[in-house]
Design a protein around this motif. Structure first.
Motif, PDB file in Angstrom:
ATOM      1  N   SER A   1       0.946  -1.232  -0.047  1.00  0.00           N
ATOM      2  CA  SER A   1       0.102   0.036   0.104  1.00  0.00           C
ATOM      3  C   SER A   1       1.032   1.351   0.130  1.00  0.00           C
ATOM      4  N   TRP A   2       0.174   2.364  -0.295  1.00  0.00           N
ATOM      5  CA  TRP A   2       1.033   3.721  -0.106  1.00  0.00           C
ATOM      6  C   TRP A   2       1.562   3.877   1.175  1.00  0.00           C
ATOM      7  N   PHE A   3       0.930   3.360   2.273  1.00  0.00           N
ATOM      8  CA  PHE A   3       1.357   3.698   3.529  1.00  0.00           C
ATOM      9  C   PHE A   3       2.710   2.901   3.767  1.00  0.00           C
ATOM     10  N   ASP A   4       3.117   1.982   3.063  1.00  0.00           N
ATOM     11  CA  ASP A   4       4.116   1.240   3.315  1.00  0.00           C
ATOM     12  C   ASP A   4       5.227   1.748   2.306  1.00  0.00           C
ATOM     13  N   PHE A   5       5.896   2.757   2.588  1.00  0.00           N
ATOM     14  CA  PHE A   5       6.809   3.381   1.545  1.00  0.00           C
ATOM     15  C   PHE A   5       8.081   2.719   1.257  1.00  0.00           C
ATOM     16  N   LYS A   6       8.666   2.085   2.365  1.00  0.00           N
ATOM     17  CA  LYS A   6       9.692   1.377   2.209  1.00  0.00           C
ATOM     18  C   LYS A   6       9.590   0.062   1.123  1.00  0.00           C
ATOM     19  N   GLY A   7       8.229  -0.757   1.839  1.00  0.00           N
ATOM     20  CA  GLY A   7       7.960  -1.905   1.179  1.00  0.00           C
ATOM     21  C   GLY A   7       7.669  -1.743  -0.358  1.00  0.00           C
ATOM     22  N   ARG A   8       6.927  -0.685  -0.607  1.00  0.00           N
ATOM     23  CA  ARG A   8       6.489  -0.225  -1.954  1.00  0.00           C
ATOM     24  C   ARG A   8       7.713   0.034  -2.736  1.00  0.00           C
ATOM     25  N   SER A   9       8.752   0.731  -2.113  1.00  0.00           N
ATOM     26  CA  SER A   9      10.097   0.816  -3.196  1.00  0.00           C
ATOM     27  C   SER A   9      10.791  -0.243  -3.352  1.00  0.00           C
ATOM     28  N   LYS A  10      10.761  -1.064  -2.433  1.00  0.00           N
ATOM     29  CA  LYS A  10      11.382  -2.364  -2.899  1.00  0.00           C
ATOM     30  C   LYS A  10      10.798  -3.150  -3.772  1.00  0.00           C
ATOM     31  N   TRP A  11       9.267  -3.443  -3.738  1.00  0.00           N
ATOM     32  CA  TRP A  11       8.666  -3.823  -4.644  1.00  0.00           C
ATOM     33  C   TRP A  11       8.778  -3.282  -5.957  1.00  0.00           C
ATOM     34  N   GLU A  12       8.805  -2.043  -6.244  1.00  0.00           N
ATOM     35  CA  GLU A  12       9.195  -1.390  -7.486  1.00  0.00           C
ATOM     36  C   GLU A  12      10.277  -1.616  -8.051  1.00  0.00           C
ATOM     37  N   ALA A  13      11.155  -1.651  -7.139  1.00  0.00           N
ATOM     38  CA  ALA A  13      12.640  -2.238  -7.819  1.00  0.00           C
ATOM     39  C   ALA A  13      12.738  -3.386  -8.350  1.00  0.00           C
ATOM     40  N   TRP A  14      12.178  -4.408  -7.647  1.00  0.00           N
ATOM     41  CA  TRP A  14      12.162  -5.867  -8.180  1.00  0.00           C
ATOM     42  C   TRP A  14      11.160  -5.993  -9.298  1.00  0.00           C
ATOM     43  N   ASN A  15       9.898  -5.341  -9.159  1.00  0.00           N
ATOM     44  CA  ASN A  15       8.936  -5.532 -10.322  1.00  0.00           C
ATOM     45  C   ASN A  15       9.584  -4.890 -11.641  1.00  0.00           C
ATOM     46  N   LYS A  16      10.266  -3.995 -11.561  1.00  0.00           N
ATOM     47  CA  LYS A  16      10.908  -3.236 -12.744  1.00  0.00           C
ATOM     48  C   LYS A  16      11.910  -4.034 -13.609  1.00  0.00           C
ATOM     49  N   LEU A  17      12.312  -5.313 -13.090  1.00  0.00           N
ATOM     50  CA  LEU A  17      13.224  -6.075 -13.691  1.00  0.00           C
ATOM     51  C   LEU A  17      12.407  -7.198 -14.643  1.00  0.00           C
ATOM     52  N   LYS A  18      10.893  -7.040 -14.520  1.00  0.00           N
ATOM     53  CA  LYS A  18      10.192  -7.757 -15.446  1.00  0.00           C
ATOM     54  C   LYS A  18      10.510  -9.309 -15.500  1.00  0.00           C
ATOM     55  N   ASN A  19      10.892  -9.582 -16.802  1.00  0.00           N
ATOM     56  CA  ASN A  19      11.094 -11.073 -17.161  1.00  0.00           C
ATOM     57  C   ASN A  19      12.598 -11.296 -17.145  1.00  0.00           C
ATOM     58  N   MET A  20      13.314 -10.458 -16.594  1.00  0.00           N
ATOM     59  CA  MET A  20      14.849 -10.838 -16.506  1.00  0.00           C
ATOM     60  C   MET A  20      15.202 -12.317 -16.053  1.00  0.00           C
ATOM     61  N   SER A  21      16.151 -13.001 -16.562  1.00  0.00           N
ATOM     62  CA  SER A  21      16.373 -14.328 -16.061  1.00  0.00           C
ATOM     63  C   SER A  21      17.181 -14.189 -14.752  1.00  0.00           C
ATOM     64  N   GLN A  22      17.038 -15.379 -13.748  1.00  0.00           N
ATOM     65  CA  GLN A  22      17.655 -15.598 -12.870  1.00  0.00           C
ATOM     66  C   GLN A  22      19.014 -15.364 -13.134  1.00  0.00           C
ATOM     67  N   GLU A  23      19.511 -15.966 -13.883  1.00  0.00           N
ATOM     68  CA  GLU A  23      21.066 -15.919 -14.128  1.00  0.00           C
ATOM     69  C   GLU A  23      21.532 -14.613 -14.543  1.00  0.00           C
ATOM     70  N   GLU A  24      20.831 -13.840 -15.318  1.00  0.00           N
ATOM     71  CA  GLU A  24      21.208 -12.492 -15.519  1.00  0.00           C
ATOM     72  C   GLU A  24      21.130 -11.582 -14.390  1.00  0.00           C
ATOM     73  N   ALA A  25      20.078 -11.825 -13.389  1.00  0.00           N
ATOM     74  CA  ALA A  25      20.042 -10.941 -12.367  1.00  0.00           C
ATOM     75  C   ALA A  25      21.301 -11.170 -11.194  1.00  0.00           C
ATOM     76  N   LYS A  26      21.445 -12.509 -11.093  1.00  0.00           N
ATOM     77  CA  LYS A  26      22.767 -13.122 -10.379  1.00  0.00           C
ATOM     78  C   LYS A  26      23.848 -12.200 -11.080  1.00  0.00           C
ATOM     79  N   THR A  27      24.148 -12.343 -12.444  1.00  0.00           N
ATOM     80  CA  THR A  27      25.352 -11.642 -12.787  1.00  0.00           C
ATOM     81  C   THR A  27      25.442 -10.451 -12.614  1.00  0.00           C
TER      82      THR A  27
END
Length: 251
Positions: free
Chosen positions: A67-93
């Motif tokens: 929710s909007w009230f969870d600023f920290k959690g929302r920021s982390k979620w948006e950073a992760w979600n921004k990676l879309k369909n990036m492969s796990q191997e590419e993310a690890k690299t």
């Protein structure tokens, strides 16, 4: 026994991960190394590393947007979600490459016999020093208990509890190396088991983040506090990556 263990599926049922790659191992080492760098990282870098780590471990973002009230959690979620369909191997690299950019001295391959943790003193090689040039810290890093005991005879309690130019006391160095015997000697001479370094970390933080299980057990048996937080608000359990150590540190 061999007739009952004849394929990868059987081995996985026994807890043996047959799919671990060199990238996986390097990725985990980079994650283990991160607590050493936290004091020098801004929020944006931390969010980037968080996203790469989650994508590398779990794949595409699979949780509901906070929710909007969870600023920290929302920021982390948006950073992760921004990676879309990036492969796990590419993310690890990308995670490993980011850690290497932050700390060019990070070694992708373990320098220890046990393929596990990176210690502060990994970068502090004393082998090329002659004995006359070595300090008590050098002998602690070497695990040379006899020489450390000899030099401690001339040291006062104030010296033992003093922070050096690296912001660490002898207890921190010994815990960084997992030297239980030297820690015991220091405590016997009045070392403060809960003393904090320049980043607010105690000996228990060091042993926990470096994966020194026996050292953690010993420190706890001698009264090391579990709830001391460093300058980033992290307790020993927060910087621990080893499951057995985490279990020891849970209240």
């Amino acid at each position: 026994m061999a007739e009952f263990v004849d394929n990868f599926s059987d081995l996985k049922e026994l807890g043996v991960d047959c799919d671990v790659t060199e990238l996986d191992q390097t990725f985990e080492r980079a994650a283990d190394h991160l607590p050493r760098l936290l004091s020098n990282l801004d929020d944006q870098i931390l969010l980037t590393l968080y996203a790469y780590y989650k994508q590398g471990k779990e794949g595409v973002c699979n949780t509901a947007k906070p929710s909007w009230f969870d600023f920290k959690g929302r920021s982390k979620w948006e950073a992760w979600n921004k990676l879309k369909n990036m492969s796990q191997e590419e993310a690890k690299t990308l995670y490993v490459e980011t850690i290497k950019k932050i700390d060019p001295n990070f070694e992708c391959k373990s320098t220890k016999e046990k393929d596990s943790w990176v210690c502060v003193s990994t970068l502090q090689n004393t082998r090329d020093l002659v004995d006359d040039d070595k300090t008590i810290v050098d002998y602690v890093k070497e695990g040379n208990r006899e020489k450390v005991q000899e030099l401690l005879k001339t040291k006062t309690t104030d010296y033992i509890n003093k922070l050096d130019e690296n912001g660490m006391s002898l207890m921190h160095w010994a815990s960084d190396m997992g030297s239980v015997d030297i820690i015991s000697d220091l405590l016997g001479l009045g070392a403060d088991i809960n003393m904090q370094d320049s980043d607010g970390q105690t000996a228990l933080h060091y042993s926990s983040s470096c994966g020194h299980l026996e050292c953690v057990r010993f420190l706890l048996s001698r009264g090391a506090l579990l709830n001391i937080e460093d300058n980033d608000g992290l307790s020993p359990v927060d910087v621990a990556n080893d499951r057995n150590i985490k279990e020891l540190l849970i209240f």
